[in-house]
Write a protein that holds these residues in place. Structure first.
Motif, PDB file in Angstrom:
ATOM      1  N   ASP A 170       0.817  -1.215   0.000  1.00 10.62           N
ATOM      2  CA  ASP A 170       0.000   0.000   0.000  1.00 10.62           C
ATOM      3  C   ASP A 170       0.848   1.262   0.000  1.00 10.62           C
ATOM      4  OD1 ASP A 170       0.988  -0.044   2.552  1.00 10.62           O
ATOM      5  OD2 ASP A 170      -0.948  -0.175   3.554  1.00 10.62           O
ATOM      6  N   ASP A 171       2.178   1.102  -0.109  1.00  6.93           N
ATOM      7  CA  ASP A 171       3.067   2.260  -0.045  1.00  6.93           C
ATOM      8  C   ASP A 171       3.958   2.406  -1.273  1.00  6.93           C
ATOM      9  OD1 ASP A 171       4.549   0.007   0.404  1.00  6.93           O
ATOM     10  OD2 ASP A 171       5.642   0.791   2.142  1.00  6.93           O
ATOM     11  N   ARG A 172       3.717   1.575  -2.311  1.00  8.12           N
ATOM     12  CA  ARG A 172       4.536   1.696  -3.522  1.00  8.12           C
ATOM     13  C   ARG A 172       3.761   1.072  -4.693  1.00  8.12           C
ATOM     14  NH1 ARG A 172       6.621  -2.558  -0.594  1.00  8.12           N
ATOM     15  NH2 ARG A 172       6.992  -4.506  -1.757  1.00  8.12           N
ATOM     16  N   PRO A 173       4.157   1.388  -5.913  1.00  8.75           N
ATOM     17  CA  PRO A 173       3.440   0.877  -7.081  1.00  8.75           C
ATOM     18  C   PRO A 173       3.601  -0.637  -7.251  1.00  8.75           C
ATOM     19  CG  PRO A 173       4.726   2.822  -7.642  1.00  8.75           C
ATOM     20  CD  PRO A 173       5.169   2.393  -6.278  1.00  8.75           C
ATOM     21  N   ALA A 174       2.627  -1.233  -7.916  1.00  8.17           N
ATOM     22  CA  ALA A 174       2.670  -2.642  -8.300  1.00  8.17           C
ATOM     23  C   ALA A 174       1.800  -2.794  -9.538  1.00  8.17           C
ATOM     24  CB  ALA A 174       2.172  -3.540  -7.179  1.00  8.17           C
ATOM     25  N   ARG A 175       2.100  -3.813 -10.331  1.00  7.03           N
ATOM     26  CA  ARG A 175       1.330  -4.063 -11.546  1.00  7.03           C
ATOM     27  C   ARG A 175       0.440  -5.287 -11.322  1.00  7.03           C
ATOM     28  NH1 ARG A 175       3.541  -4.584 -16.898  1.00  7.03           N
ATOM     29  NH2 ARG A 175       2.103  -2.949 -17.586  1.00  7.03           N
ATOM     30  N   VAL A 176      -0.851  -5.118 -11.621  1.00 12.74           N
ATOM     31  CA  VAL A 176      -1.854  -6.147 -11.336  1.00 12.74           C
ATOM     32  C   VAL A 176      -2.662  -6.422 -12.600  1.00 12.74           C
ATOM     33  CG1 VAL A 176      -3.766  -6.819  -9.836  1.00 12.74           C
ATOM     34  CG2 VAL A 176      -2.050  -5.195  -9.006  1.00 12.74           C
ATOM     35  N   LEU A 177      -2.995  -7.698 -12.811  1.00 15.42           N
ATOM     36  CA  LEU A 177      -3.824  -8.102 -13.953  1.00 15.42           C
ATOM     37  C   LEU A 177      -5.000  -8.928 -13.456  1.00 15.42           C
ATOM     38  CD1 LEU A 177      -4.378  -8.532 -17.017  1.00 15.42           C
ATOM     39  CD2 LEU A 177      -2.830 -10.493 -16.901  1.00 15.42           C
ATOM     40  N   ASP A 178      -6.200  -8.544 -13.886  1.00 14.40           N
ATOM     41  CA  ASP A 178      -7.427  -9.288 -13.578  1.00 14.40           C
ATOM     42  C   ASP A 178      -7.888  -9.990 -14.853  1.00 14.40           C
ATOM     43  OD1 ASP A 178      -9.885 -10.208 -12.611  1.00 14.40           O
ATOM     44  OD2 ASP A 178     -10.874  -8.267 -12.933  1.00 14.40           O
ATOM     45  N   LEU A 179      -7.962 -11.313 -14.807  1.00 18.66           N
ATOM     46  CA  LEU A 179      -8.343 -12.114 -15.967  1.00 18.66           C
ATOM     47  C   LEU A 179      -9.828 -12.456 -15.923  1.00 18.66           C
ATOM     48  CD1 LEU A 179      -5.304 -14.574 -16.027  1.00 18.66           C
ATOM     49  CD2 LEU A 179      -5.722 -12.669 -17.594  1.00 18.66           C
ATOM     50  N   GLY A 180     -10.536 -12.196 -17.010  1.00 14.79           N
ATOM     51  CA  GLY A 180     -11.974 -12.461 -17.053  1.00 14.79           C
ATOM     52  C   GLY A 180     -12.715 -11.493 -16.157  1.00 14.79           C
ATOM     53  N   THR A 181     -12.522 -10.201 -16.387  1.00 10.85           N
ATOM     54  CA  THR A 181     -12.961  -9.178 -15.432  1.00 10.85           C
ATOM     55  C   THR A 181     -14.471  -9.048 -15.308  1.00 10.85           C
ATOM     56  OG1 THR A 181     -12.473  -6.923 -14.701  1.00 10.85           O
ATOM     57  CG2 THR A 181     -12.929  -7.230 -17.066  1.00 10.85           C
TER      58      THR A 181
END
Length: 272
Positions: A105-116
């Motif tokens: 919650d204190d730095r960027p991250a890359r997230v992918l949601d499949l079948g949104t």
């Protein structure tokens, strides 16, 4: 109003559902049950009574309440939903909660949601982790239209992509990949009760694992070192999904229980 609710319950509707449908027929928000209780002695106008009766009849034929009211609460968000997308389940919040434990919650991250679908998971993660870069994929253009509209209305930034599972994100890597793919076997008798929802979002081959297999095979190549893959699955599929994750080379494979005590999600981590 009290008499109308009682009549709906005698027909077989749960009290909560009857209250939500009556509020919708009255043009009020479906969470205003306290208002309904305070006004249960009020007369119900003829036009509102007709709308309520029609909604009850549709619900008794199996149409989801979310489709009838056009909205569904999910992880603190109010989503607009219709028959183009799966009705988001409360059980899926188990997947979101696990994902939030893994996302900083204190730095960027890359997230992918499949079948949104409606965008429920992607938007819940974007709302809770504003620094995250959230992507979402769906093979249904209709579903993506619903998800994009939800994102715009909620003011949440998500990169939407149309296509089959990992194909639309070729060359991309993520710190976390999540998904609630179809996982019901094609011949499962429970599908009959879900006839109002898009079948392509529910059924997945003879054993219900077709899409879970495809995701487990393809996702590790899109995980950054130390990245996680988390998947929702059926009530009796945890062992099979853990085996798929292990076969894909992911590390401390584990499962999480939903509020009913069912192993609802499984996940694994790519080696750092």
């Amino acid at each position: 109003m009290a008499q109308a609710l009682a009549a709906a319950q005698r027909q077989g509707l749960p009290r909560l559902e009857a209250q939500m449908l009556l509020l919708h027929a009255l043009g009020r928000a479906t969470h205003e049950r306290a208002w309904l209780i305070a006004h249960d002695g009020d007369a119900l106008a003829t036009d509102a009574a007709a709308r309520f009766d029609a909604l009850c009849a549709r619900r008794l034929r199996g149409e989801p309440v979310a489709y009838l009211t056009g909205t569904k609460a999910f992880h603190g968000l109010t989503l607009q939903v219709d028959a183009r997308v799966l009705d988001p389940r409360d059980d899926t919040e188990t997947l979101v909660d696990w994902a939030l434990e893994l996302l900083p919650d204190d730095r960027p991250a890359r997230v992918l949601d499949l079948g949104t679908g409606s965008g429920a998971i992607a938007l819940a993660l974007a709302a809770a982790r504003p620094q995250a870069e959230v992507w979402a994929v769906d093979a249904s253009a209709d579903a993506l239209a619903v998800a994009q509209a939800n994102g715009q209305r909620l003011g949440l930034a998500v990169t939407w992509r149309h296509g089959d599972w990992l194909a639309p994100v070729a060359g991309q890597c993520f710190d976390l990949i999540v998904g609630n793919p179809p996982y019901i076997a094609d011949g499962d008798p429970h599908l009959a009760a879900l006839a109002h929802e898009p079948r392509q979002a529910l059924a997945s081959g003879p054993d219900g694992l077709r899409d879970l297999r495809a995701i487990c095979a393809a996702a590790p190549a899109h995980l950054a070192p130390g990245g996680w893959l988390l998947l929702e699955h059926g009530h009796d599929q945890a062992g099979a999904v853990r085996a798929l994750l292990q076969r894909a080379g992911l590390g401390p494979v584990q499962s999480r229980f939903d509020l009913a005590g069912i192993e609802r999600c499984s996940g694994g981590q790519r080696a750092a």
